[in-house]
Scaffold this active site. Structure first.
Site: not given
Length: 187
Positions: A14, A19, A66, A112
């Site tokens: 990631y 994000h 999240n 989120n």
């Protein structure tokens, strides 16, 4: 003391995704001030140090996006810190790549990580720096878009946005958030 939480997802898969711009900004700020993410506590990796004479704690939740609120709540409860001293840094689909927007309250807007922080703190009132990632083309799934990397053509805008975010965070340490918003929401 100020505490700055950058949102993102842990792990190399990631690292360079849209994000994770919150993590990218905190990494850049830590590098500017010789701080290292060496502590692992409160479901986060943490760097502590002095930035422009202010004790500052940089926090990257390791809960995945999240569940970011779990790490924020754990830090609040353990250290008895105030939400007034918190700034959350995260990606925003409604702000174009290269731009930042500062706010001190509002809904999660579909994010989120922010939804989780609101849920775990019981308030929508906390300082935020939203880093622009723009919206994908119609038909492109949001989840695939936010978990995708910035294309080569956006790399310079990304770099400038990270620097601008670091400038805003530094400025906020010895100015009110309202003053910081007035200065950095112009561009």
């Amino acid at each position: 003391m100020k505490w700055i939480v950058g949102l993102g997802n842990p792990g190399p898969a990631y690292e360079k995704t849209r994000h994770n711009v919150g993590f990218m900004a905190l990494d850049a700020l830590a590098e500017r001030h010789g701080m290292k993410f060496t502590m692992s506590k409160c479901k986060s990796v943490i760097a502590e140090g002095m930035i422009l004479g202010t004790k500052t704690v940089l926090i990257k939740p390791m809960t995945f996006m999240n569940l970011s609120g779990e790490a924020v709540r754990a830090y609040m409860d353990y250290y008895k810190v105030s939400l007034d001293d918190l700034i959350v840094v995260y990606d925003d689909l409604d702000t174009e790549v290269g731009k930042i927007r500062l706010r001190y309250q509002g809904s999660a807007g579909g994010h989120n990580g922010i939804k989780s922080i609101i849920q775990h703190t019981g308030t929508q009132t906390f300082n935020r720096v939203r880093m622009g990632i723009s919206r994908p083309e119609p038909g492109y799934a949001i989840v695939d878009y936010v978990l995708g990397a910035f294309p080569k053509k956006e790399q310079e805008l990304l770099k400038q946005m990270i620097e601008h975010t670091c400038d805003a965070l530094e400025y906020s340490l010895d100015h009110t958030f309202e003053q910081t918003m007035a200065k950095f929401n112009k561009s």
